[in-house]
Design a protein around this motif. Structure first.
Motif, short mmCIF file in Angstrom:
data_model
loop_
_atom_site.label_atom_id
_atom_site.label_comp_id
_atom_site.label_asym_id
_atom_site.label_seq_id
_atom_site.Cartn_x
_atom_site.Cartn_y
_atom_site.Cartn_z
N GLU A 93 0.84 -1.21 0.00
CA GLU A 93 0.00 0.00 0.00
C GLU A 93 0.87 1.25 0.00
O GLU A 93 0.51 2.27 -0.58
N LYS A 94 2.02 1.15 0.66
CA LYS A 94 2.88 2.33 0.80
C LYS A 94 3.94 2.42 -0.30
O LYS A 94 4.79 3.29 -0.28
N ALA A 95 3.90 1.50 -1.25
CA ALA A 95 4.91 1.49 -2.31
C ALA A 95 4.76 2.70 -3.21
O ALA A 95 3.65 3.16 -3.47
N LYS A 96 5.89 3.23 -3.65
CA LYS A 96 5.85 4.38 -4.58
C LYS A 96 6.12 3.91 -6.01
O LYS A 96 5.93 4.63 -6.96
N GLY A 97 6.61 2.74 -6.12
CA GLY A 97 6.89 2.19 -7.44
C GLY A 97 6.82 0.67 -7.38
O GLY A 97 6.47 0.10 -6.35
N VAL A 98 7.16 0.04 -8.48
CA VAL A 98 7.14 -1.42 -8.53
C VAL A 98 8.49 -1.90 -9.05
O VAL A 98 8.90 -1.58 -10.16
N VAL A 99 9.21 -2.64 -8.21
CA VAL A 99 10.48 -3.22 -8.67
C VAL A 99 10.14 -4.52 -9.39
O VAL A 99 9.59 -5.44 -8.79
N PRO A 100 10.44 -4.58 -10.68
CA PRO A 100 10.00 -5.79 -11.40
C PRO A 100 10.76 -7.05 -10.97
O PRO A 100 11.97 -7.03 -10.82
N ILE A 101 10.01 -8.09 -10.73
CA ILE A 101 10.59 -9.41 -10.46
C ILE A 101 10.21 -10.24 -11.69
O ILE A 101 9.07 -10.65 -11.85
N SER A 102 11.18 -10.43 -12.53
CA SER A 102 10.86 -11.03 -13.84
C SER A 102 10.56 -12.52 -13.74
O SER A 102 9.73 -13.04 -14.46
N VAL B 93 8.04 -5.36 -2.57
CA VAL B 93 6.83 -6.15 -2.24
C VAL B 93 5.79 -5.97 -3.35
O VAL B 93 5.16 -6.93 -3.80
N ALA B 94 5.66 -4.74 -3.83
CA ALA B 94 4.71 -4.49 -4.93
C ALA B 94 5.13 -5.30 -6.16
O ALA B 94 4.27 -5.83 -6.88
N GLY B 95 6.44 -5.42 -6.38
CA GLY B 95 6.94 -6.21 -7.51
C GLY B 95 6.64 -7.69 -7.33
O GLY B 95 6.28 -8.39 -8.30
#
Lengths: 377, 261
Positions: free
Chosen positions: B155-164, B189-191
């Motif tokens: 919820e607090k993420a500002k972006g998404v680090v991709p986990i391919s 976590v968002a990723g």
């Protein structure tokens, strides 16, 4: 019923211990040639007086084979190679290796490197364009080449008359298999999926004439059984192999009978007879052009799905079970159009992935149980 | 007329869920024990639910077992696959739902449900932990947090680090590599959630997505995954507060319907 059970048990015992068949043949002084799927010209081996010995993999863990193949190659080839590397197939005088899928293309080289000269490889090439005259001619010429190698192993020339006689034995066996398959579909209460599979598969390890005799007796015994109502489900199977004991047990646990199949190891191998021609080797080549329903065959008209759906309707199946051999690309490619055709025909189809190295079938059990619940509703 | 009580027990791979229905509609009691098949979990869930409902086993009209450990649960009148039970439970908990995404401890399933709650077709994930509750547990451990905290972090993420990668083992390595780069853990976590969503959405598209879509199973409690999946499928996803109990609910309902004839 006792005769049916006795014959089914006999054939199941053959399947449970193919090595015993190999040992017995060798002890009798008969040479044996390993036959890898698909569509190797077994008749030529038989015509040369040798026993064709089917190599359809084994339910086992493959370890040594992983030196030669990556893990994502089908278990059929992994486990045959494993058996070869462990010396379990050293009594074979040769092994016939068709080169009809990407994984099989490397098999001969892996075998030669790993197993060595103990069991020589006979490469079997057949034309992808198997129906056109040029394709039939190519296949015929290749099978003649194979015959030459078999003659060298047998130590004797093989006449066309001998090949013709072998074709007759094989055609009789195919007719007996078709009759048994139809009889088993009429008697699901007497022929479980396990028993049906074993009765068919046993032929790969027996002299075909002997197998025909057993099957004909079995079919006659089944016909003599009193009518009995079957309350369970009826499915048609498709795929390369559907011989996993665990999978077949799950079908039985769910009261599911196999009333027809389009399995490479089963009906695909006996649905079409070898045409009787002046040149019997050409007849064997022609047969390849007439077989349908196998993912390794060039099938531009997508006959597999059409044939499968027609079969399901003909035998009044409740659904289709696709026994998907893990890591088999040709099967995965075929699945998409066939699934769409089954959907359009309103026939429920479930694909269950199976691997001969699998030890846990719980996911398959859940899927089959849910499929049965859908079909029963 | 006497009330009819039916019990459904969903013996999962990591949790045991039990629920008693009164007359097929009212939840008399339920419990969730974080211990699955082969443990004391099923017995404890059963005892706790009976106790909360003030009932004895013999007072139940039917006991239906479902879930991964359904066949080893003793004393069931009916044994039904978790796919059929989740379909039935989801349709009762989220009326009108046609596509159900069920992500449990070690597998993911997409179900097509008839308006009456009947399972019409389904797809299961490959035999791989990626995209399942187990995948999230492994990731939470690497991130030194609890799986229950992941939604809040997302919820607090500002972006998404991709986990391919969608393989659990490889993804774990990827996450460690990202940690070494000092990325914001919330974005990571968002990723991870996006990775689960991509894999699950692929499964859903293979089956065909018919709206309305609902989600069941333990992972449905993770709002981060639900959001990522909504984005991936471009469709709203309904989640019942009872999402994790949907299988047990469906099992209890199955027993009731059977008894009703």
């Amino acid at each position: 019923m006792n005769e049916v059970k006795m014959l089914l048990d006999e054939l199941a015992a053959v399947c449970a211990n193919p090595k015993a068949q190999l040992d017995a043949a060798v002890a009798d002084g008969r040479k044996c040639v390993g036959v890898l799927p698909y569509f190797s010209p077994e008749e030529l081996v038989y015509a040369a007086g040798m026993l064709p010995f089917g190599l359809w993999g084994a339910e086992m863990q493959a370890n040594e084979s992983k030196r030669y193949y990556p893990a994502f190659i089908c278990s059929l080839l992994h486990t045959v190679l494993e058996l070869g590397l462990k010396g379990a197939l050293n009594d074979l005088s040769a092994i016939m290796v068709p080169i009809c899928c990407d994984s099989l293309k490397g098999f001969g080289a892996n075998w030669k490197y790993g197993v060595g000269e103990a069991v020589p490889v006979i490469d079997v090439a057949w034309a992808e364009n198997r129906k056109i005259p040029a394709g039939v001619e190519f296949t015929r010429s290749q099978f003649r080449k194979v015959l030459g190698q078999l003659e060298a192993i047998a130590g004797d020339r093989v006449s066309d008359a001998e090949i013709g006689a072998s074709v007759a034995v094989y055609n009789e066996n195919r007719a007996a298999l078709r009759a048994f398959s139809a009889a088993a579909a009429r008697r699901p209460e007497a022929v479980s999926p396990t028993a049906r599979c074993a009765a068919i598969k046993a032929g790969y390890f027996m002299d075909r004439a002997e197998h025909t005799e057993k099957l004909n007796a079995l079919t006659a015994a089944l016909a003599a059984l009193p009518e009995q109502k079957w309350d369970g489900l009826r499915v048609v199977t498709t795929g390369i192999l559907a011989d996993s004991p665990a999978l077949l047990r799950i079908l039985e646990d769910n009261q599911i009978a196999v009333v027809g199949d389009q399995i490479a190891q089963e009906s695909v191998n006996f649905r079409v007879d070898t045409p009787v021609t002046d040149d019997p080797v050409e007849g064997i080549a022609q047969r390849l052009g007439q077989v349908e329903g196998c993912s390794v065959l060039f099938d531009p008209g997508k006959q597999r799905g059409k044939e499968l759906i027609e079969l399901a309707k003909k035998v009044n199946a409740d659904g289709i079970l696709w026994v998907m051999t893990k890591f088999c690309d040709p099967e995965e490619y075929d699945y998409v159009p066939v699934k769409r055709m089954a959907d359009a025909a309103g026939i429920p189809l479930l694909a269950v992935e199976v691997d001969q190295q699998m030890v846990n079938y719980e996911q398959a059990r859940s899927a089959i149980e849910a499929f049965a619940e859908i079909l029963r509703f | 007329m006497a009330d009819i009580y039916t019990l459904g027990i969903d013996v999962g791979s990591t949790t045991s869920k039990c629920l008693i229905l009164k007359n097929g509609t009212e939840i008399a009691a339920s419990s969730l024990i974080p211990a699955g098949t082969g443990t004391s979990g099923p017995g404890r869930a059963l005892a706790e639910t009976l106790n909360d409902a003030g009932l004895k086993l013999e007072e139940l009209a039917a006991v239906t077992a479902t879930g991964y450990g359904r066949n080893t649960f003793e004393g069931a009148d009916f044994v039904v696959s978790e796919l059929s039970c989740h379909a039935l439970g989801a349709a009762a908990l989220m009326p009108g739902v046609r596509t159900v995404i069920d992500i449990g401890g070690q597998d993911a399933k997409v179900l097509r449900v008839s308006p009456a709650g009947r399972l019409e077709r389904f797809l299961m994930n490959d035999k791989c932990a990626a995209g399942t509750g187990r995948f999230l547990e492994v990731m939470a451990r690497v991130l030194e947090t609890d799986v229950s905290q992941l939604a809040e972090m997302d919820e607090k993420a500002k972006g998404v680090v991709p986990i391919s990668s969608t393989c659990t083992v490889f993804a774990e390595s990827e996450v460690i590599s990202q940690l070494a780069k000092n990325v914001d853990i919330r974005d990571l976590v968002a990723g991870i959630h996006a990775s689960v969503a991509v894999r699950t959405a692929g499964l859903a598209r293979r089956l065909g997505v018919t709206a309305p879509v609902g989600m069941t199973g333990g992972v449905a409690r993770n709002a981060g995954v639900v959001r990522a999946l909504e984005k991936e499928l471009n469709a709203p996803i309904a989640v019942s507060p009872m999402a994790q109990l949907a299988g047990a609910y469906g099992a209890a309902l199955y027993g009731f319907k059977k008894k009703e004839g």
